[in-house]
Design an enzyme around this catalytic site. Structure first.
Site, mmCIF file in Angstrom:
data_model
loop_
_atom_site.group_PDB
_atom_site.id
_atom_site.type_symbol
_atom_site.label_atom_id
_atom_site.label_comp_id
_atom_site.label_asym_id
_atom_site.label_seq_id
_atom_site.Cartn_x
_atom_site.Cartn_y
_atom_site.Cartn_z
ATOM 1 C CG ASP A 202 -1.819 1.175 1.285
ATOM 2 O OD1 ASP A 202 -1.410 2.283 0.871
ATOM 3 O OD2 ASP A 202 -2.970 0.998 1.694
ATOM 4 C CG HIS A 203 1.092 4.446 -3.047
ATOM 5 N ND1 HIS A 203 -0.175 4.102 -3.408
ATOM 6 C CD2 HIS A 203 1.127 5.796 -3.100
ATOM 7 C CE1 HIS A 203 -0.882 5.194 -3.680
ATOM 8 N NE2 HIS A 203 -0.112 6.243 -3.501
ATOM 9 C CG HIS A 265 -4.453 4.460 -0.286
ATOM 10 N ND1 HIS A 265 -3.503 3.470 -0.391
ATOM 11 C CD2 HIS A 265 -4.742 4.811 -1.563
ATOM 12 C CE1 HIS A 265 -3.253 3.236 -1.673
ATOM 13 N NE2 HIS A 265 -4.000 4.044 -2.398
HETATM 14 C C1 BG6 Z 1 -4.184 4.695 -5.888
HETATM 15 C C2 BG6 Z 1 -5.558 4.749 -6.490
HETATM 16 O O1 BG6 Z 1 -4.054 3.584 -5.051
HETATM 17 O O2 BG6 Z 1 -3.952 5.876 -5.124
HETATM 18 C C3 BG6 Z 1 -5.726 5.991 -7.328
HETATM 19 O O3 BG6 Z 1 -5.792 3.602 -7.271
HETATM 20 C C4 BG6 Z 1 -5.363 7.219 -6.544
HETATM 21 O O4 BG6 Z 1 -7.053 6.088 -7.829
HETATM 22 C C5 BG6 Z 1 -4.008 7.063 -5.879
HETATM 23 O O5 BG6 Z 1 -5.347 8.321 -7.439
HETATM 24 C C6 BG6 Z 1 -3.726 8.207 -4.927
HETATM 25 O O6 BG6 Z 1 -2.396 8.141 -4.530
HETATM 26 P P1 BG6 Z 1 -1.621 9.459 -4.081
HETATM 27 O O7 BG6 Z 1 -0.295 8.973 -3.616
HETATM 28 O O8 BG6 Z 1 -1.571 10.357 -5.278
HETATM 29 O O9 BG6 Z 1 -2.480 10.054 -2.989
#
Ligand code: BG6
Length: 514
Positions: A202-203, A265
């Site tokens: 989960d980034h 997230h």
């Molecule tokens: C991803 C989703 O996991 O996270 C995207 O699939 C979303 O839809 C993105 O735009 C948001 O990531 P960040 O790091 O830009 O908040």
């Protein structure tokens, strides 16, 4: 204060360990993620001296891209990673990038991949260690895992010197699309890989500001005494995006805001805010505390949920299409591009404290923020100051800005200088960029490095994924049975549907202005 470029924070600064020689094999390498995030992140690690000397990357996808893949990745590193074309480490790094074309469901492709990897071991001294990164569409995860198992590529092998190689897999989100499918995928993955070989990514957990929630709470004494139901009135978590679905219609139609952002997230953010101090920062100790939070959340009643979908609008003079007019989206789609929930964590720390969470696309701005609103003092001595020139007394608010303007601020009341007792609101503010310089990290650096080092602390565990799906699945089911007529219900570029404001209003509250 001018910002300075900070080096990538070495993962586990405590140790600064360098991973063993290895090959990172990326399935689904022709996708956007590889070029925009993964290769730039790997290169940032190279720049910071955190990659092993003997290292290689192999991109795997269907199309024959052998010739164009390395230069294309180089371009991604430069544009997506903010790297200078003249960077001396760049060409040697690109020379270690290869491509292997195959269909993910073709057994013969795995035989030839196995040979390709063995040849790279010989050429680059990567010693048989593999990190398989599954960045394909989720429907291929099971096949790839199964074939890696069947082709003897999933288990560590004995080495000539009596040691063992390592094999690990990173699995991108979405991990399942409901509880049942997540369990099924877990079963399939666990048949082939041991749990300690699996890194469900989960980034958000790679973001410095997210990791800092734990540092803020557990490395500082002053907030802990008030971090509970006695002092906190409510918590808000917002993950707002101003972008739309960016051409990902077919994916988003099967996802929606609840699956795409809240199940993973936002639930991760919530667990960091609400968890008890773990006994250590070992992966198992941290995961255990997170799971306790999710399990203590009471089933979320449909009345405590809001869904929305954006309609067409003009934002900053630009015509924005509605969700239903996006490419490859059903003209009567019920998919939510906005979701808000009210939930409670029934444990000693949090019982009675509402958590309001919301996530959406095409909102008024891009901001991910956690807002902790404290209770007001029991006796408002300064009631009379209300409306007399100052703003009056407002509750203390701690804001943790996850992105884009990373930092933390604390709002409190202060006497406005002058002969009468007028009160104004002021902020103590910590800005990451000012304190530490602007980081070029995109979050994947830390997670890739941790996976190469075998540290699963910042990855999801089987129990965690199933716990969050257990919370979300009943909502998805209730929504599916009850389509709503009034979609779209918010205009692109606004803060979402009015029903989300009404949900807080019925509790006598308002969403914080972000
Ligand atoms: C991803 C989703 O996991 O996270 C995207 O699939 C979303 O839809 C993105 O735009 C948001 O990531 P960040 O790091 O830009 O908040």
């Amino acid at each position: 204060m001018p910002t300075k470029e900070a080096a990538i924070t070495p993962a586990g600064q405590q140790t600064e360990r360098i991973p063993d020689p290895c090959i990172v094999v990326i399935f689904g390498a022709s996708g956007d993620l590889t070029k925009r995030k993964l290769l730039p992140a790997l290169y940032h690690l190279e720049q910071a001296g955190l990659l092993p000397k003997d290292f290689a990357v192999v991109g795997v996808a269907r199309r024959p891209l052998e010739k164009t893949f390395p230069p294309d990745m180089k371009e991604g590193i430069i544009s997506g990673g903010g790297v200078e074309t003249s960077d001396p480490k760049l060409d040697p790094f690109v020379s270690r990038i290869q491509y292997h074309a195959m269909n993910f469901d073709d057994a013969a492709g795995y035989d030839s991949l196995k040979k390709t990897l063995a040849n790279i071991d010989k050429k680059f001294g990567t010693k048989g260690n593999r990190l398989f990164y599954l960045a394909t569409a989720p429907e291929y995860f099971s096949d790839i895992i199964k074939y890696l198992g069947e082709h003897g590529m999933a288990k560590p092998a004995e080495t000539a010197d009596g040691g063992k190689t390592w094999v690990r897999t990173i699995i991108e989100k979405p991990f399942g699309h409901d509880l049942e499918s997540a369990k099924a995928l877990n079963n399939e993955v666990n048949k082939v890989f041991d749990e300690d070989q699996i890194f469900r990514i989960d980034h958000y957990l790679g973001k410095e500001t997210v990791q800092n929630i734990l540092v803020f709470r557990f490395a500082n004494g002053i907030f802990e005494n008030s971090w509970n139901r006695n002092f906190i009135d409510h918590v808000e978590i917002t993950a707002a995006e101003s972008i739309g679905i960016e051409g990902r219609g077919p994916f988003y139609e099967t996802a929606g805001a609840l699956r795409d952002v809240i199940q993973n997230h936002v639930m991760e953010l919530l667990s960091f805010v609400a968890m008890e101090p773990p006994v250590s920062f070992e992966a198992s100790a941290v995961r255990a505390e997170k799971v306790k939070v999710w399990k203590a959340i009471q089933p979320i009643h449909p009345a405590d949920t809001v869904r929305g979908q954006y309609g067409p609008s003009t934002v900053d003079g630009k015509q924005i299409v509605g969700y239903r007019q996006e490419d490859r989206v059903h003209p009567r789609s019920q998919t939510e591009t906005y979701a808000a929930l009210r939930l409670e964590i029934e444990n000693w720390r949090w019982a009675g404290v509402p958590f309001y969470i919301r996530a959406g696309k095409r909102l008024a701005k891009r901001v991910t923020e956690i807002t902790i609103q404290f209770k007001q003092p029991p006796l408002l001595l300064f009631k009379d100051a209300e409306g007399k020139g100052g703003e009056g007394i407002r509750p203390n608010v701690l804001s943790m800005r996850i992105q884009p303007d990373e930092g933390i601020s604390l709002r409190f009341g202060a006497k406005i200088p002058g002969p009468s007792m007028n009160i104004g609101t002021v902020k103590m503010d910590f800005s990451y960029a000012e304190a530490f310089g602007k980081s070029s990290s995109n979050g994947y650096e830390r997670l890739l490095l941790d996976a190469m080092l075998g540290d699963g602390t910042l990855f999801a565990h089987r129990d965690g994924v199933e716990a969050t799906w257990s919370l979300i699945t009943p909502i998805l089911e209730a929504w599916a049975k009850d389509p709503i007529k009034e979609l779209p219900n918010y205009a692109a570029g606004t803060w979402g549907p009015a029903t989300a404001d009404a949900m807080l209003k019925s509790d006598g509250r308002k969403w914080s202005k972000l």
